[in-house]
Write a protein that holds these residues in place. Structure first.
Motif: not given
Length: 281
Positions: A6, A8, A12, A55, A260, A264
């Motif tokens: 992923k 995301t 992070k 972002r 996704g 990302s």
């Protein structure tokens, strides 16, 4: 069962360090700034722009957008680009491409300050990427693939990697980045003879050919790491990648989805490049 990579989660993991760097620059009196140049209002350009602005905002980077009409003249386009390129308060320039067919991007590729070329379009930066020079900015999408592999603990060293796609935006620079990590790389494309065999040889398979559903389960070896870099729209108007996700996930050890996935991470790499550029001023 495949591990779903992923984007995301990768983004992070990068966010805290990027925010720390932005804060450190501001304490030195440097306000990191990205300038986005967009010609016209194509939906995919607007979507990428929204993601980039979000972002930058969450990271602490100023983001300015210059919108030009789709029928802008070559002269006006180059004048606008030159003005932004010479603006000392701008640390990174993102030109949304492809441009309308009426415009030639070669003059601005040659013009852009390599330190502001945060998406790797300058011949100077491309040459550095191909020579293994870490001071050059690679195209953000290609580097985003490497960030994803790093986050999921996938070391390319000694592995056979197949890159499906030969563009200067993803395929070719990605192959250089993989080789720098000591992978043995094969570059394929839609006209490669016996494409299925070449793809099955890849322990790491990066699909960036720009053809929806091109990579099916029979093109993937058991346990392969499959990174889908394709961005396409299917017959129902849904965003999809180059990989037939359902058939491939049964064989892959790791697989990235679309949407996704890599997309990302791209804007986080863009922020990373802007901060590096700002720190060099």
């Amino acid at each position: 069962m495949s591990v779903i990579m992923k984007g995301t989660d990768v983004a992070k993991s990068m966010k805290e360090e990027l925010a720390r760097q932005a804060k450190s620059l501001k304490e030195r009196g440097i306000i990191p700034c990205l300038s986005v140049i967009r010609v016209g209002a194509r939906p995919d350009d607007l979507a990428y722009e929204r993601g980039a602005r979000k972002r930058m905002e969450t990271t602490g980077i100023e983001c300015r957008v210059t919108e030009l009409p789709e029928d802008v003249s070559q002269e006006a386009f180059e004048q606008t680009f030159s003005r932004i390129n010479e603006d000392m308060s701008v640390h990174g320039i993102l030109l949304l491409r492809p441009l309308p067919k009426t415009l030639d991007e070669e003059p601005v590729r040659a013009m852009i300050d390599p330190l502001k070329d945060v998406d790797g379009m300058s011949p100077v930066n491309i040459a550095k990427v191909f020579s293994g020079d870490d001071t050059g900015f690679a195209p953000c999408t290609a580097e985003a693939v490497m960030e994803m592999l790093r986050y999921y603990g996938i070391d390319p060293q000694g592995r056979k990697a197949t890159v499906l796609g030969r563009s200067m935006v993803v395929g070719r620079p990605l192959s250089m980045l993989l080789m720098k990590k000591n992978a043995t790389v094969t570059v394929c494309h839609t006209r490669t003879d016996n494409l299925a065999l070449e793809c099955r040889n890849g322990q790491i398979l990066a699909a960036a050919a720009g053809k929806a559903g091109l990579v099916t389960g029979d093109l993937v070896c058991e346990g392969a790491v499959v990174v889908d870099v394709g961005i396409n729209v299917d017959s129902e108007g849904n965003l999809c990648g180059d990989v037939d996700f359902e058939s491939v996930k049964r064989k892959a050890s790791y697989i990235s989805p679309v949407p996704g996935g890599v997309g990302s991470v791209t804007s986080s790499v863009l922020a990373k490049h802007v901060l590096i550029s700002a720190g060099l001023r």
